[in-house]
Design an enzyme around this catalytic site. Structure first.
Site, PDB file in Angstrom:
ATOM      1  N   PHE A 115      -7.285 -22.177  21.784  1.00 16.44           N
ATOM      2  CA  PHE A 115      -8.033 -21.314  22.717  1.00 16.44           C
ATOM      3  C   PHE A 115      -9.015 -20.438  21.939  1.00 16.44           C
ATOM      4  O   PHE A 115      -8.655 -19.779  20.957  1.00 16.44           O
ATOM      5  CB  PHE A 115      -7.076 -20.454  23.544  1.00 16.44           C
ATOM      6  N   GLU A 162      -3.398   9.289   2.628  1.00 14.29           N
ATOM      7  CA  GLU A 162      -4.288   9.229   1.469  1.00 14.29           C
ATOM      8  C   GLU A 162      -5.753   9.416   1.849  1.00 14.29           C
ATOM      9  O   GLU A 162      -6.642   8.777   1.292  1.00 14.29           O
ATOM     10  CB  GLU A 162      -4.125   7.880   0.731  1.00 14.29           C
ATOM     11  N   GLY A 163      -5.985  10.281   2.834  1.00 13.52           N
ATOM     12  CA  GLY A 163      -7.341  10.478   3.344  1.00 13.52           C
ATOM     13  C   GLY A 163      -7.544   9.545   4.524  1.00 13.52           C
ATOM     14  O   GLY A 163      -7.557   8.319   4.355  1.00 13.52           O
ATOM     15  N   ILE A 180       5.495  14.781   3.361  1.00 10.39           N
ATOM     16  CA  ILE A 180       5.531  14.391   1.961  1.00 10.39           C
ATOM     17  C   ILE A 180       6.438  13.169   1.799  1.00 10.39           C
ATOM     18  O   ILE A 180       7.652  13.259   2.020  1.00 10.39           O
ATOM     19  CB  ILE A 180       6.038  15.561   1.065  1.00 10.39           C
ATOM     20  N   ASN A 234       3.149   4.501  -5.286  1.00  5.87           N
ATOM     21  CA  ASN A 234       2.281   5.680  -5.381  1.00  5.87           C
ATOM     22  C   ASN A 234       3.046   6.948  -5.746  1.00  5.87           C
ATOM     23  O   ASN A 234       2.505   7.826  -6.417  1.00  5.87           O
ATOM     24  CB  ASN A 234       1.539   5.900  -4.058  1.00  5.87           C
ATOM     25  N   ARG A 280     -24.119  14.360  -0.512  1.00  2.50           N
ATOM     26  CA  ARG A 280     -23.111  14.666  -1.533  1.00  2.50           C
ATOM     27  C   ARG A 280     -22.738  13.361  -2.224  1.00  2.50           C
ATOM     28  O   ARG A 280     -22.245  12.433  -1.564  1.00  2.50           O
ATOM     29  CB  ARG A 280     -21.876  15.258  -0.829  1.00  2.50           C
TER      30      ARG A 280
END
Ligand code: GRA
Length: 383
Positions: A276, A361-362, A156, A88, A379
């Site tokens: 189990f 990333e949100g 960052i 990324n 929206r």
């Protein structure tokens, strides 16, 4: 509808799998413990063309597409999640330049990113501006043939090691989010200070703070027009979120495979613990959440390859994949018990790395907000 991968995509996935097994796996635990930055692996991924999937050949890419990129990312993250972050950091700025840059910028700036030679990063988040991007305070003032930047960016990825950064800053605060601009900057120039930060997981992915004081960026490195920064940022995030979702799938799969393998070996009370039903409940949930997330990731990537809007689908994919990774890593740790909790096995690393996907990333809450507001008709996500 065709659920089969093309021969080309199978070959790309196998190349990434082979690379991850041979080059990343042997030192994954050591790199994680040592917080080691593997520039050599950043370069090798560049040589193999991993960053070039979504970049046309004219600018050094191979144009294989977003589906190819997600398959590669999943294979890398399966072996070591921190290593997929580099994808990324190279692809995010390259894509923003491809979409919004001038021809000169594309020719000059994209190829070194795609080769992995210029280590990239993007700087959006600030101490008081995380989910609320428009709350950023960084500002750029036009002076002569350049801009002078001031501000602090935090959390960052690649901040301690990056050569370049795509920086978002206000050029006109009176315009609210429409006053943000994007700059592609050379971090070797004076006026930048860096501070490394430590996080719970993704230790081999360096992270930190960038502080700009009297930092000059030439006008030729303004990306898009003044005031287009928020739009560029949202556009870019939509693409890096997709790769991030694919990374989460890799962690979910690693955790599920570790849990299944252990449940088939470990015996307690005279039988394999896979017998189990409480463990079967966890394994069934892991399998279904992961597979559902994979289908969402594939659909979002396919839409991107068809050049169709996919913001809603990306948010669904990112949310589902992040939650599936966190669930699977937690469940794997329960199944492995003390062995899962031990640093001698990778499951504790999966759990630490999985948690990052609910934030970066949100966050999961931001993805849910985007999905719910679209469903409620408040929206539209795809615009
Ligand atoms: O009205 P307008 O013409 O000004 O446009 C509005 C809207 O249409 C304006 O922005 C436009 N817009 C978009 N345009 C294109 C909004 N979303 C998009 C889009 N996807 N594409 C303002 O819109 P708004 O909805 O009023 O904005 P808002 O309420 O301020 O914010 C929306 C939202 C919360 C979704 C946004 O701020 C957001 O996504 N926040 C999350 C921030 C984030 O993801 N940060 C990530 C940091 S980087 C990182 O984590 C690196 C990790 C690396 C790794 O591990 O991979």
């Amino acid at each position: 509808m065709d659920f089969d991968l093309s021969e080309e995509l199978v070959a790309v996935r196998d190349l990434a799998r082979d690379f991850a097994e041979k080059e990343i796996a042997p030192t994954a635990a050591k790199d994680d413990r040592g917080h080691t930055f593997r520039k050599d692996l950043v370069l090798k991924m560049g040589e193999l063309g991993f960053y070039g999937c979504v970049i046309p050949e004219t600018y050094g890419g191979n144009g294989l597409g977003f589906l190819a990129l997600t398959l590669i990312t999943e294979e890398i993250a399966l072996v070591h999640s921190a290593m997929r972050v580099f994808i990324n950091m190279q692809v995010g700025p390259a894509l923003a330049l491809l979409q919004f840059g001038t021809e000169e910028q594309k020719k000059r700036l994209i190829p070194p990113l795609i080769r992995g030679e210029a280590v990239g990063c993007f700087a959006i988040t600030e101490p008081d501006a995380g989910s609320d991007v428009a709350a950023m305070r960084a500002a750029a003032v036009r002076k002569g043939d350049g801009y002078v930047l001031k501000g602090t960016k935090i959390w960052i990825s690649n901040a301690p090691v990056a050569d370049n950064a795509l920086i978002y800053a206000y050029t006109d605060r009176s315009q609210k989010h429409r006053g943000i601009s994007a700059f592609y900057a050379d971090l070797s120039q004076p006026g930048v200070s860096r501070r490394s930060l430590e996080t719970l997981g993704a230790h081999a992915s360096p992270i930190g703070e960038l502080t700009f004081e009297n930092f000059r960026v030439p006008t030729g490195n303004l990306v898009g027009k003044e005031g287009e920064g928020f739009k560029i940022c949202m556009w870019q995030l939509n693409h890096t979120r997709l790769s991030c979702a694919a990374g989460a799938l890799g962690v979910a799969r690693a955790a599920r495979e570790a849990a299944v393998s252990y449940a088939n070996q470990r015996e307690q009370f005279g039988q394999k613990i896979g017998q189990f039903q409480m463990n079967q409940d966890l394994i069934a949930q892991m399998v279904v959440h992961e597979e559902a997330a994979r289908l969402l990731v594939c659909r979002a990537a396919w839409l991107a390859d068809q050049k169709q809007p996919n913001n809603l689908e990306v948010s669904m994919a990112k949310y589902a994949a992040a939650e599936s990774a966190a669930f699977a890593a937690d469940a794997a740790l329960r199944i492995l018990g003390a062995y899962g909790y031990s640093t001698e096995f990778p499951v504790e690393r999966y759990l630490r790395d999985a948690k990052s996907y609910q934030i970066v990333e949100g966050s999961s809450n931001i993805q849910k907000l985007i999905i719910a507001q679209d469903a409620l008709g408040y929206r539209k996500a795809n615009r």
